[in-house]
Design a protein around this motif. Structure first.
Motif, PDB file in Angstrom:
ATOM      1  N   VAL A 187       0.760  -0.950   0.006  1.00 36.99           N
ATOM      2  CA  VAL A 187      -0.069  -0.068   0.022  1.00 36.99           C
ATOM      3  C   VAL A 187       0.585   1.184   0.105  1.00 36.99           C
ATOM      4  O   VAL A 187       0.321   2.305   0.200  1.00 36.99           O
ATOM      5  CB  VAL A 187      -1.096   0.095   1.157  1.00 36.99           C
ATOM      6  CG1 VAL A 187      -1.870  -1.284   1.334  1.00 36.99           C
ATOM      7  CG2 VAL A 187      -0.376   0.037   2.580  1.00 36.99           C
ATOM      8  N   GLY A 188       2.073   1.072  -0.306  1.00 33.80           N
ATOM      9  CA  GLY A 188       3.078   2.274  -0.238  1.00 33.80           C
ATOM     10  C   GLY A 188       3.595   2.843  -1.536  1.00 33.80           C
ATOM     11  O   GLY A 188       4.421   3.681  -1.446  1.00 33.80           O
ATOM     12  N   ASP A 189       3.318   2.051  -2.523  1.00 32.96           N
ATOM     13  CA  ASP A 189       4.121   2.384  -3.871  1.00 32.96           C
ATOM     14  C   ASP A 189       3.085   2.532  -5.087  1.00 32.96           C
ATOM     15  O   ASP A 189       3.616   2.242  -6.117  1.00 32.96           O
ATOM     16  CB  ASP A 189       4.965   0.889  -4.166  1.00 32.96           C
ATOM     17  CG  ASP A 189       6.197   0.914  -3.180  1.00 32.96           C
ATOM     18  OD1 ASP A 189       7.145   1.674  -3.043  1.00 32.96           O
ATOM     19  OD2 ASP A 189       6.019  -0.060  -2.418  1.00 32.96           O
ATOM     20  N   TYR A 190       1.934   3.097  -4.567  1.00 30.39           N
ATOM     21  CA  TYR A 190       1.115   3.127  -5.905  1.00 30.39           C
ATOM     22  C   TYR A 190       1.691   4.101  -6.738  1.00 30.39           C
ATOM     23  O   TYR A 190       1.414   4.059  -8.316  1.00 30.39           O
ATOM     24  CB  TYR A 190      -0.208   3.704  -5.468  1.00 30.39           C
ATOM     25  CG  TYR A 190      -1.029   2.630  -4.232  1.00 30.39           C
ATOM     26  CD1 TYR A 190      -1.202   1.613  -5.084  1.00 30.39           C
ATOM     27  CD2 TYR A 190      -1.343   2.808  -3.288  1.00 30.39           C
ATOM     28  CE1 TYR A 190      -2.129   0.596  -4.439  1.00 30.39           C
ATOM     29  CE2 TYR A 190      -2.064   1.796  -2.312  1.00 30.39           C
ATOM     30  CZ  TYR A 190      -2.348   0.855  -3.029  1.00 30.39           C
ATOM     31  OH  TYR A 190      -3.004  -0.116  -2.387  1.00 30.39           O
ATOM     32  N   ASP A 191       2.476   5.154  -6.245  1.00 35.06           N
ATOM     33  CA  ASP A 191       2.933   6.370  -7.355  1.00 35.06           C
ATOM     34  C   ASP A 191       4.140   5.940  -7.993  1.00 35.06           C
ATOM     35  O   ASP A 191       4.620   6.651  -8.802  1.00 35.06           O
ATOM     36  CB  ASP A 191       3.259   7.560  -6.455  1.00 35.06           C
ATOM     37  CG  ASP A 191       4.094   7.168  -5.189  1.00 35.06           C
ATOM     38  OD1 ASP A 191       4.298   5.940  -4.589  1.00 35.06           O
ATOM     39  OD2 ASP A 191       5.097   8.326  -4.829  1.00 35.06           O
ATOM     40  N   LYS A 192       4.606   4.653  -7.544  1.00 34.32           N
ATOM     41  CA  LYS A 192       5.984   4.061  -8.136  1.00 34.32           C
ATOM     42  C   LYS A 192       5.713   2.669  -9.016  1.00 34.32           C
ATOM     43  O   LYS A 192       6.356   1.945  -9.436  1.00 34.32           O
ATOM     44  CB  LYS A 192       7.027   3.475  -7.358  1.00 34.32           C
ATOM     45  CG  LYS A 192       7.310   4.727  -6.112  1.00 34.32           C
ATOM     46  CD  LYS A 192       8.542   4.337  -5.373  1.00 34.32           C
ATOM     47  CE  LYS A 192       8.390   5.135  -4.230  1.00 34.32           C
ATOM     48  NZ  LYS A 192       7.540   4.674  -3.277  1.00 34.32           N
ATOM     49  N   ILE A 193       4.217   2.446  -9.363  1.00 30.58           N
ATOM     50  CA  ILE A 193       3.964   1.416 -10.176  1.00 30.58           C
ATOM     51  C   ILE A 193       4.356   1.334 -11.590  1.00 30.58           C
ATOM     52  O   ILE A 193       4.598   0.298 -12.017  1.00 30.58           O
ATOM     53  CB  ILE A 193       2.370   1.221 -10.171  1.00 30.58           C
ATOM     54  CG1 ILE A 193       1.834  -0.197 -10.543  1.00 30.58           C
ATOM     55  CG2 ILE A 193       1.552   2.348 -11.039  1.00 30.58           C
ATOM     56  CD1 ILE A 193       2.069  -1.125  -9.503  1.00 30.58           C
ATOM     57  N   ASP A 194       4.687   2.445 -12.114  1.00 33.77           N
ATOM     58  CA  ASP A 194       5.033   2.452 -13.698  1.00 33.77           C
ATOM     59  C   ASP A 194       6.633   1.983 -13.461  1.00 33.77           C
ATOM     60  O   ASP A 194       7.156   1.100 -14.302  1.00 33.77           O
ATOM     61  CB  ASP A 194       5.127   3.858 -14.285  1.00 33.77           C
ATOM     62  CG  ASP A 194       5.644   4.957 -13.110  1.00 33.77           C
ATOM     63  OD1 ASP A 194       5.878   4.701 -11.930  1.00 33.77           O
ATOM     64  OD2 ASP A 194       5.954   5.975 -13.733  1.00 33.77           O
ATOM     65  N   GLU A 195       7.514   2.438 -12.497  1.00 33.22           N
ATOM     66  CA  GLU A 195       8.792   1.709 -12.307  1.00 33.22           C
ATOM     67  C   GLU A 195       8.715   0.375 -12.247  1.00 33.22           C
ATOM     68  O   GLU A 195       9.545  -0.313 -12.537  1.00 33.22           O
ATOM     69  CB  GLU A 195       9.300   2.518 -11.066  1.00 33.22           C
ATOM     70  CG  GLU A 195       9.601   4.095 -11.291  1.00 33.22           C
ATOM     71  CD  GLU A 195      10.183   4.740 -10.126  1.00 33.22           C
ATOM     72  OE1 GLU A 195      10.812   4.118  -9.261  1.00 33.22           O
ATOM     73  OE2 GLU A 195      10.013   5.721  -9.867  1.00 33.22           O
ATOM     74  N   LEU A 196       7.970   0.112 -11.112  1.00 33.83           N
ATOM     75  CA  LEU A 196       7.879  -1.354 -10.838  1.00 33.83           C
ATOM     76  C   LEU A 196       7.401  -2.370 -12.024  1.00 33.83           C
ATOM     77  O   LEU A 196       8.147  -3.375 -12.416  1.00 33.83           O
ATOM     78  CB  LEU A 196       7.143  -1.787  -9.574  1.00 33.83           C
ATOM     79  CG  LEU A 196       6.996  -1.020  -8.356  1.00 33.83           C
ATOM     80  CD1 LEU A 196       5.856  -1.409  -7.218  1.00 33.83           C
ATOM     81  CD2 LEU A 196       8.543  -1.243  -7.814  1.00 33.83           C
ATOM     82  N   VAL A 197       6.626  -1.924 -12.773  1.00 37.50           N
ATOM     83  CA  VAL A 197       6.349  -2.646 -14.088  1.00 37.50           C
ATOM     84  C   VAL A 197       7.377  -2.752 -15.048  1.00 37.50           C
ATOM     85  O   VAL A 197       7.658  -3.677 -15.381  1.00 37.50           O
ATOM     86  CB  VAL A 197       4.942  -2.003 -14.736  1.00 37.50           C
ATOM     87  CG1 VAL A 197       4.602  -2.717 -15.848  1.00 37.50           C
ATOM     88  CG2 VAL A 197       3.714  -2.270 -13.768  1.00 37.50           C
ATOM     89  N   ASN A 198       8.024  -1.515 -15.103  1.00 34.06           N
ATOM     90  CA  ASN A 198       9.200  -1.297 -16.148  1.00 34.06           C
ATOM     91  C   ASN A 198      10.372  -2.328 -15.861  1.00 34.06           C
ATOM     92  O   ASN A 198      10.937  -2.809 -16.663  1.00 34.06           O
ATOM     93  CB  ASN A 198       9.439  -0.010 -16.385  1.00 34.06           C
ATOM     94  CG  ASN A 198       8.494   0.820 -17.041  1.00 34.06           C
ATOM     95  OD1 ASN A 198       7.573   0.329 -17.774  1.00 34.06           O
ATOM     96  ND2 ASN A 198       8.512   2.193 -16.905  1.00 34.06           N
ATOM     97  N   GLU A 199      10.504  -2.468 -14.346  1.00 31.17           N
ATOM     98  CA  GLU A 199      11.812  -2.956 -14.132  1.00 31.17           C
ATOM     99  C   GLU A 199      11.451  -4.256 -13.630  1.00 31.17           C
ATOM    100  O   GLU A 199      12.030  -5.381 -13.136  1.00 31.17           O
ATOM    101  CB  GLU A 199      12.354  -2.131 -12.826  1.00 31.17           C
ATOM    102  CG  GLU A 199      12.756  -0.955 -13.236  1.00 31.17           C
ATOM    103  CD  GLU A 199      12.991  -0.026 -12.093  1.00 31.17           C
ATOM    104  OE1 GLU A 199      13.216  -0.645 -10.805  1.00 31.17           O
ATOM    105  OE2 GLU A 199      13.174   1.292 -12.334  1.00 31.17           O
TER     106      GLU A 199
END
Length: 449
Positions: free
Chosen positions: A107-119
């Motif tokens: 619940v802490g990384d919604y704003d980083k989801i693009d980075e997580l998906v790309n990496e």
């Protein structure tokens, strides 16, 4: 809830489970992944995301089933992402038990989801995500209504609830960031807002303000372009008579009072750690009801450990007498890590379900009575679009009501229509209607202005 929109080459399928607070987080993820075309077709999607709910057993089960179903449907080379409350709560267990998932996040990384998906990597930030500036959200399901999240976490210690254990203590957004977000959405044409959080009446208490919601109402009332708003999830011990008065005095906020009570007897409120004496609680509830055109919604838990038959009967009597406009009842569900889970006064499941059914019948009756009172009345509604019932019926919602949970009004006649000068009713706009009849649990209405 599933989402569709348009855009470029790679495609994304997102399923948001659980509450409207989860929905806001899902909309932030959609905003961060704007380069993806959003699709309803899980079999063709390049990225599939499940934003899970981990509140009670039935919600957990739904989350797990959805993850496994999507894995079964997805194409090779696609990326399956699982986010949200369930993964936050059971990080290690889920990563071990469901190796089919490519990316886990909480619940802490919604704003980083693009980075997580790309990496293509998992991440669990220790703090919950809280929008502080305007995050690009893709608002779903409405062209005029948006949910605004006030805070994350909760300072209450209810005996039955595990949410603070994985969401942490109350963490309010700043008033400035909320006003900024609302103004941004108004500039895009949004006119109706529902303010939500785990405990909305505690907003800003962690930042030293006991009247945070009252401050919010003052600021929102100043924003030009907002037509209507409501607050969801007031908590008994942090709601005051002054706050109720403030809502009632607002030109924008509806006299909509949504306070989950869970129970009403002194012994059960103490066992449940609800932090409010019965007399004070009844005073609050009666004060809400005294406001013009007040609409009161609540929830109850049946069969919590320690509940006697006398407690249950007293609760049934109170529900019958108060006549809530809307209410929900949940069968008690044991959640590990909660005070109630360690109780030696657990109640048999059969008795829990019997009590829940009995309360459910009373609620059905009081809801029906609330709807019957609307027949013959004239009031304002938002028209949402064609109804699923019939192409000639339009679906509308009383401006007081919250979307999706409080009911639907069918419009089957339009007195504004003139063959020589036909006026098309616009979706997302407010019209005055007269309620002509109640069919089952649906009100029928004629547009008159």
């Amino acid at each position: 809830m599933k989402f569709t929109t348009q855009n470029p080459t790679k495609s994304l399928h997102l399923v948001s489970l659980g509450c409207t607070k989860n929905l806001v987080d899902s909309e932030i993820m959609l905003g961060k992944l704007k380069e993806y075309k959003i699709t309803d077709d899980a079999t063709s999607a390049d990225v599939l995301i499940v934003n899970t709910c981990g509140f009670i057993d039935s919600a957990k089960e739904e989350s797990i089933n959805t993850i496994l179903d999507l894995h079964e449907q997805r194409k090779e080379e696609s990326v399956l992402v699982v986010a949200g409350c369930l993964t936050q709560r059971y990080q290690e267990e889920l990563q071990k038990e469901i190796p089919e998932v490519d990316i886990f996040t909480g619940v802490g990384d919604y704003d980083k989801i693009d980075e997580l998906v790309n990496e293509k990597r998992s991440a669990f930030t220790n703090e919950v995500f809280l929008a502080s500036d305007i995050n690009e959200r893709v608002i779903t399901g409405s062209s005029y209504h948006a949910y605004i999240k006030l805070s994350e976490g909760c300072n209450q210690s209810c005996s039955f609830c595990a949410i603070p254990s994985f969401k942490g203590k109350l963490h309010s957004r700043t008033l400035e960031s909320l006003v900024k977000e609302v103004k941004s959405l108004v500039s895009k044409g949004y006119t109706d807002f529902s303010f939500v959080s785990q405990d909305s009446s505690s907003f800003l208490r962690d930042l030293g303000h006991k009247d945070g919601l009252e401050q919010l109402i003052t600021e929102v009332d100043k924003i030009k372009g907002i037509l209507t708003a409501r607050i969801l999830y007031l908590y008994p011990s942090t709601t005051t008579l002054a706050l109720i008065d403030k809502i009632a005095d607002s030109k924008i906020f509806q006299n909509y009072f949504d306070m989950p009570l869970q129970h009403i007897t002194p012994s059960m409120l103490k066992i449940m750690k609800r932090g409010k004496g019965v007399e004070k609680l009844i005073e609050l509830m009666d004060h809400m009801k005294s406001k013009p055109n007040a609409f009161v919604r609540t929830t109850f838990i049946a069969g919590h450990p320690g509940e006697t038959q006398e407690d249950h009967e007293a609760l049934c009597k109170y529900i019958e007498e108060y006549k809530f406009d809307r209410a929900n009842v949940f069968s008690y569900s044991t959640e590990e890590g909660t005070a109630a889970a360690n109780s030696d006064s657990l109640i048999e499941q059969e008795i829990i379900d019997e009590r829940a059914d009995e309360i459910g019948e009373i609620i059905a009756q009081t809801t029906q009575e609330s709807l019957e009172k609307e027949v013959g009345k004239t009031f304002e509604v938002y028209i949402d679009g064609e109804s699923e019932e019939h192409e000639y019926l339009l679906s509308a919602r009383k401006i007081m009501w919250a979307p999706d949970i409080d009911g639907e009004i069918y419009i089957n006649d339009n007195e504004l229509y003139d063959e020589n000068n036909p006026q098309q009713l616009e979706f997302g706009k407010i019209y005055t209607v007269k309620i002509t009849e109640l069919v089952g649990d649906k009100l029928l209405a004629t547009v008159i202005k």
